[in-house]
Scaffold this active site. Sequence first.
Site, PDB file in Angstrom:
ATOM      1  N   GLU A  74       0.585  -1.684  -0.218  1.00 27.49           N
ATOM      2  CA  GLU A  74       0.014   0.171   0.072  1.00 27.49           C
ATOM      3  C   GLU A  74       1.211   1.204  -0.168  1.00 27.49           C
ATOM      4  OE1 GLU A  74      -2.372   2.170   3.606  1.00 27.49           O
ATOM      5  OE2 GLU A  74      -2.274   0.201   3.104  1.00 27.49           O
ATOM      6  N   ASP A  75       1.729   1.106   0.781  1.00 24.46           N
ATOM      7  CA  ASP A  75       2.518   2.871   1.413  1.00 24.46           C
ATOM      8  C   ASP A  75       3.752   2.921  -0.213  1.00 24.46           C
ATOM      9  OD1 ASP A  75       0.976   3.131   3.328  1.00 24.46           O
ATOM     10  OD2 ASP A  75       2.197   2.895   4.548  1.00 24.46           O
TER      11      ASP A  75
END
Length: 765
Positions: free
Chosen positions: A127-128
Amino acid sequence: MNIINGNSSVTTKPADTGSVTPMQTQGSVPAPKNQAPSSASAMRNTPASTGVASTTALSAKLSEYMSPADLKLVKEAYRFSDEMHLGQVRKSGEPYISHPIAVAEICADWKLDVQAIMAALLHDVMEDQDVKKEELIERFGAPVATLVDGLSKLEKIEFQSQIEAQAENFRKMLLAMARDVRVILVKLADRLHNMRTLGVMVPEKKRRISRETMDVYVPIAHRLGLNNIYRELQDLAFSHLYPMRYRTLSKAVKAARGNRREVVNKIMDAVKTSLREAGLQAEVYGREKTLYGIYRKMHDKHLSFSQVLDVYGFRIVVSDFRESYYALGTLHALYKPMPGKFKDYIAIPKTNGYQSLHTTLIGPYGTPVEFQIRTQDMHHVAESGVAAHWLYKNEEGSLSDLQHRTHAWLQSLLDIQKQTGDSAEFLEHVKVDLFPDSVYVFTPKSKIIALPRGATALDFAYNIHTDIGDQAIATRINHEPVPLRSELKNGDIVEIITSPDSRPTPNWLTYVRTGKARSAIRHYLRTINLNESTELGKQLLAQALLSVNLNPELPDALIDKLLNESTAKEIDEIYTDIGIGKRMAALVARHILDLVEDDSSSIPFQHYGDKQSAKRDPVIIYGSEGLSVQLAPCCLPIPGDGIVGQLKRDQGLIVHTDDCEHAKRLHIKEPDRWIDVNWGEDLNRRFDSRIVVTVSNERGALARIAAEIGESDANISHVNMEDGDANDMTHIHFTIQIEDRAHLARIMRNIRHLNGVTRILREHS
């Protein structure tokens, strides 16, 4: 094991060297959250973004139950996560890697396996930092990559709204959980640490995250029997949703501890003495209710804090289940039990596997005191739930009762997904099943079925099998025939009667409680009435387009553009969604208008000159449209009545009389869901209508009225009687099938002239 030392290429300097902190040695402002390190060499040469101390607890916990080979795999996952999050900091200013370590530490408390711990350390890298699933598969294997993927949010997809994005995230997480329960265990650990560190967020974000936690994660934790996590998440969410109430209640509880210490100590000593004299080796704990538990009791029962007497409770842990009942008898001999306050969750466990005996006794000074009695094994499951047995199979290779129940519920998520149209609807169904209260009923063969509080016999039928639910026509509860809508109570014996000719109706949606039943009924209604709903939706969209001065004939270029910006694959899907109330025709028309105005040069389209020239024809009702158009049961409109139409989600168009009081209240709540409708011509069918006749209580009265209805060319479909206000009067309620309003007026006029009839009215519920 020490995750940072050993073979790791990232190091920290000893604390006593006087060197600056690792974050200071980087010589620059920390990178933004989603900014990856500039080069691999920079990651290798930069000191680790967290110190040895932050991994000490994790190392110790993992060393208790993991092999050296597993520890090495965890170390590699830590290295990769540390490199990926290098330079990334949390809102609090801490290195971001501290969060994955904390999540892994919570998972280690549950003794999850090496793949789950690795997923906990890696849960944010996709996600990051935009790490691809393929890279994780190559580095750590497919099982770990699949777990991480199930935990990752769908931030790269264009959603129509934040609500839709949130619903889709939950859908993905819950379906991943259904395939592997470790996904939700890691996710709950992630949410718990985020809630513990929520204080640095702005108030609005605190409230949003806390509400999401209370609505979804708290009930999931309860459903899986993770009671420690369930209680802590509740209190943390409460503290951020209502900070003033939390602080006030916290002070009151602290003050009460001192005031009630004497009572608690007296009860504790008396209980220990009684159990010892009875020859029972038992552990006795004092237990304080959570702040949220106290607050909810005050709120639900409208009590002040001083009126909540059972702030404290006691837990007794014994060796085996027989001693549980022996201890119960000992307590009842010591203090008088309160009637109706005993629950046996050992004989009939809760759906999440929880087992205990609950009893409330009248203690010293008349204070009610709650006791929970359980064995060590039951205590372990009560605190850790499915995490106590997270593997689907135990050492003997068989499923425990708890695992059976959990596996069945997770499988039901997959069944609901197959029948559900979108993420928001899926989440709606699942949330219904997450409420903690349950009723326990029996099949005719004495099998126990757990259902949510308020469930009906129809919910029971769908719980047994979808085909049983679809074909249900009646039920017997405790051997007595009752309607399918009857609400179930603890201990009921339920039998479902089916017929191959029976099919679900939209009215069933008004009295089912479980997500499984609701999704199955909606799925059937969507498929069986597809053509009718499509035609109705097309008609409604045409009307809505006319209202914004647009031509209802949509050019192909505009249809293609509309489909590109929606989840529908063809225009008929949009028409169908409108026909069943899933989409609002007015909103779709508004969106089409925006498309035309934004790209008028490339889309040839006809505008009407002004609103006066846009003719808005009402939808014509013939009464033979099938289930996509229903006559509201509250007012039972008939031809000749003024009527209005309500678009109800997954039930299509509901037609009310224009003077229906129920419709007026609904219109205030959702004014945008109402459209103009008119009766068509040459209606070749009969319509139900209700009348109530007040008649003298004499022999032959019912026969005379029934004969008059028959002679007036009407049919009686239902009749029931009740005593009138006076002893010599009776109210007779008829449901009759008639042609129109004029036909009804003629019937009522003929009945009014009969001997003994004092009053006749058309009846609305």
